[in-house]
Design a protein around this motif. Structure first.
Motif, PDB file in Angstrom:
ATOM      1  N   UNK A   1      -0.368  11.490  -9.532  1.00 22.79           N
ATOM      2  CA  UNK A   1       1.008  11.092  -9.201  1.00 22.79           C
ATOM      3  C   UNK A   1       1.229  10.778  -7.724  1.00 22.79           C
ATOM      4  N   UNK A   2       0.649  11.577  -6.835  1.00 23.04           N
ATOM      5  CA  UNK A   2       0.848  11.326  -5.413  1.00 23.04           C
ATOM      6  C   UNK A   2       0.252   9.987  -5.001  1.00 23.04           C
ATOM      7  N   UNK A   3      -0.890   9.630  -5.595  1.00 26.72           N
ATOM      8  CA  UNK A   3      -1.518   8.349  -5.300  1.00 26.72           C
ATOM      9  C   UNK A   3      -0.694   7.202  -5.876  1.00 26.72           C
ATOM     10  N   UNK A   4      -0.233   7.371  -7.097  1.00 29.39           N
ATOM     11  CA  UNK A   4       0.597   6.340  -7.728  1.00 29.39           C
ATOM     12  C   UNK A   4       1.865   6.093  -6.912  1.00 29.39           C
ATOM     13  N   UNK A   5       2.488   7.182  -6.454  1.00 29.42           N
ATOM     14  CA  UNK A   5       3.707   7.036  -5.648  1.00 29.42           C
ATOM     15  C   UNK A   5       3.427   6.284  -4.351  1.00 29.42           C
ATOM     16  N   UNK A   6       2.294   6.604  -3.708  1.00 26.77           N
ATOM     17  CA  UNK A   6       1.941   5.925  -2.454  1.00 26.77           C
ATOM     18  C   UNK A   6       1.704   4.437  -2.687  1.00 26.77           C
ATOM     19  N   UNK A   7       1.064   4.105  -3.796  1.00 20.49           N
ATOM     20  CA  UNK A   7       0.795   2.704  -4.092  1.00 20.49           C
ATOM     21  C   UNK A   7       2.067   1.956  -4.491  1.00 20.49           C
ATOM     22  N   UNK A   8       2.973   2.624  -5.178  1.00 23.52           N
ATOM     23  CA  UNK A   8       4.257   1.986  -5.506  1.00 23.52           C
ATOM     24  C   UNK A   8       5.035   1.665  -4.234  1.00 23.52           C
ATOM     25  N   UNK A   9       4.940   2.551  -3.259  1.00 22.36           N
ATOM     26  CA  UNK A   9       5.589   2.288  -1.980  1.00 22.36           C
ATOM     27  C   UNK A   9       4.928   1.105  -1.281  1.00 22.36           C
ATOM     28  N   UNK A  10       3.606   1.053  -1.376  1.00 21.83           N
ATOM     29  CA  UNK A  10       2.861  -0.038  -0.742  1.00 21.83           C
ATOM     30  C   UNK A  10       3.221  -1.390  -1.343  1.00 21.83           C
ATOM     31  N   UNK A  11       3.257  -1.487  -2.668  1.00 20.98           N
ATOM     32  CA  UNK A  11       3.536  -2.791  -3.276  1.00 20.98           C
ATOM     33  C   UNK A  11       4.989  -3.213  -3.053  1.00 20.98           C
ATOM     34  N   UNK A  12       5.877  -2.237  -2.868  1.00 20.60           N
ATOM     35  CA  UNK A  12       7.267  -2.581  -2.568  1.00 20.60           C
ATOM     36  C   UNK A  12       7.397  -3.074  -1.134  1.00 20.60           C
ATOM     37  N   UNK A  13       6.798  -2.339  -0.191  1.00 22.64           N
ATOM     38  CA  UNK A  13       6.931  -2.674   1.231  1.00 22.64           C
ATOM     39  C   UNK A  13       6.124  -3.903   1.619  1.00 22.64           C
ATOM     40  N   UNK A  14       4.891  -3.981   1.155  1.00 23.10           N
ATOM     41  CA  UNK A  14       3.991  -5.051   1.589  1.00 23.10           C
ATOM     42  C   UNK A  14       4.060  -6.279   0.700  1.00 23.10           C
TER      43      UNK A  14
ATOM     44  N   UNK B   1       8.344  -2.366 -10.175  1.00 25.08           N
ATOM     45  CA  UNK B   1       7.014  -2.349 -10.792  1.00 25.08           C
ATOM     46  C   UNK B   1       6.471  -0.928 -10.873  1.00 25.08           C
ATOM     47  N   UNK B   2       5.623  -0.697 -11.876  1.00 28.17           N
ATOM     48  CA  UNK B   2       4.890   0.552 -12.018  1.00 28.17           C
ATOM     49  C   UNK B   2       3.433   0.310 -11.642  1.00 28.17           C
ATOM     50  N   UNK B   3       2.697   1.401 -11.414  1.00 30.93           N
ATOM     51  CA  UNK B   3       1.296   1.307 -10.981  1.00 30.93           C
ATOM     52  C   UNK B   3       0.407   2.131 -11.896  1.00 30.93           C
ATOM     53  N   UNK B   4      -0.756   1.593 -12.201  1.00 32.58           N
ATOM     54  CA  UNK B   4      -1.795   2.321 -12.936  1.00 32.58           C
ATOM     55  C   UNK B   4      -3.099   2.164 -12.168  1.00 32.58           C
ATOM     56  N   UNK B   5      -3.701   3.279 -11.789  1.00 33.49           N
ATOM     57  CA  UNK B   5      -4.956   3.264 -11.015  1.00 33.49           C
ATOM     58  C   UNK B   5      -6.133   3.101 -11.971  1.00 33.49           C
TER      59      UNK B   5
ATOM     60  N   UNK C   1      -7.442   7.263   0.232  1.00 29.16           N
ATOM     61  CA  UNK C   1      -6.504   6.160   0.106  1.00 29.16           C
ATOM     62  C   UNK C   1      -5.242   6.403   0.907  1.00 29.16           C
ATOM     63  N   UNK C   2      -4.837   7.652   1.025  1.00 28.46           N
ATOM     64  CA  UNK C   2      -3.679   7.943   1.868  1.00 28.46           C
ATOM     65  C   UNK C   2      -3.942   7.522   3.304  1.00 28.46           C
ATOM     66  N   UNK C   3      -5.147   7.827   3.796  1.00 29.08           N
ATOM     67  CA  UNK C   3      -5.497   7.426   5.161  1.00 29.08           C
ATOM     68  C   UNK C   3      -5.563   5.908   5.269  1.00 29.08           C
TER      69      UNK C   3
END
Length: 338
Positions: free
Chosen positions: A99-112, A118-122, A326-328
């Motif tokens: 979940x923490x990774x999914x949340x970080x990636x959802x933030x990334x696709x929104x900002x960048x 959208x939802x994310x699946x790793x 991935x957080x880094x």
């Protein structure tokens, strides 16, 4: 005498026989046959010359080094347990990813990328992401468009799952190698239109970057015909000069992303899917389309084995071991200076 047995000869599947060999193998054979001393450069495989960010590899090493007196790497409150919870990496993880990774990636696709709603699946790399999307959205009899020159793994995935005869190879303009959207419009307006259109942007292997208007036009064409548009953004950071990479935010558009190229992490096998969330689909009137639930069926059944699986974990949830890496990476960004 009893009935004579006539055992069937052992044979491989028809689907694998119908699958073209990867161009990487052919290219290596050609390079091996080149005259001695003649320099040969392969353009068949995207392998960057830089390594992952030092902060990423250091975080991974630190995480794996946490060992208590009993040799249990999951027992330290500051190590594995703090990141993964009580079950550690040996338990099955969520189908969507940690979940923490999914949340970080959802933030990334929104900002960048401007992908809101959208939802994310790793996934274990972008190739698994594509296969999961394909198995979720199309059957082997559904037509799928790839533009030539196409990414060979996309064709192989379609061939291997029985869809070889349903692939439509679309042309690109000879002067700039951009997909011929006029041809695509004709196919989508025909009596038996394709159900899925695949575009790699920037393109592998040509490197061509499509404009925002081209991508938005392709998405609108597909939407009008009830077709899915799949945008593979593996090379999103390989954009130069004043050009900008664009992602279409639309209810019929599914995106593929990867950490392999920009961050020099090919062997880590980490990619992800960004797909329209349920609220976005509801607003578009697609109340019966539960895209996330259907993708999870595929994720829980089909999985790839890669480096992160070796580190621990039972299925695709094994990619959760890369969370601190991935957080880094998300904070450091992409650079060819590593």
């Amino acid at each position: 005498m009893g009935d004579e047995l006539h055992p069937r000869a052992l044979a491989v599947s028809r689907r694998v026989q119908a699958t073209a060999p990867p161009v990487i193998v052919t290219t290596k054979q050609l390079m091996a046959a080149a005259p001695s001393g003649r320099p040969v450069l392969s353009l068949a495989q995207g392998v960057v010359h830089w390594r992952p960010p030092p902060a990423a590899t250091a975080a991974a090493a630190e995480l794996m080094a946490v060992v208590d007196g009993q040799g249990d790497i999951h027992s330290s409150e500051g190590g594995m347990r703090a990141v993964f919870g009580g079950g550690g990496v040996n338990s099955y993880g969520p189908a969507d990813g940690l979940p923490a990774l999914v949340d970080a990636l959802k933030q990334k696709i929104a900002d960048k990328n401007g992908l809101h709603g959208y939802e994310v699946m790793v996934t274990n790399g972008a190739n698994q992401a594509f296969v999961n999307i394909m198995l979720t959205l199309v059957d082997s009899s559904d037509k799928v468009v790839l533009f030539t020159p196409y990414y060979f793994n996309h064709l192989m995935a379609l061939q291997m799952t029985g869809g070889a005869d349903s692939v439509l190879l679309g042309p690109c303009h000879s002067d700039n190698q951009h997909p011929d959207l006029g041809w695509l419009q004709q196919q989508l307006a025909g009596p038996d239109p394709p159900k899925m259109v695949v575009i790699v942007n920037p393109c592998n292997p040509t490197g061509v970057l499509l404009s925002a208007s081209e991508l938005e036009s392709a998405a609108s064409m597909c939407a009008a015909a009830g077709a899915w548009l799949i945008l593979d953004n593996t090379y999103e950071d390989f954009v130069y000069n004043d050009s900008k990479h664009h992602c279409v935010c639309k209810d019929n558009v599914v995106h593929v992303f990867s950490f392999s190229k920009a961050y020099g992490m090919m062997g880590w096998r980490v990619g992800y899917i960004a797909y329209p969330g349920q609220e976005m689909l509801r607003q578009a009137g697609l109340t019966d389309c539960r895209l996330g639930d259907e993708m999870r069926k595929v994720m829980l059944e089909y999985h790839c084995v890669g480096f992160v699986h070796h580190l621990g974990g039972g299925h695709s949830g094994a990619v959760t071991v890369c969370l601190p890496v991935l957080n880094d990476v998300l904070e450091v960004g992409c650079s060819s200076e590593w």
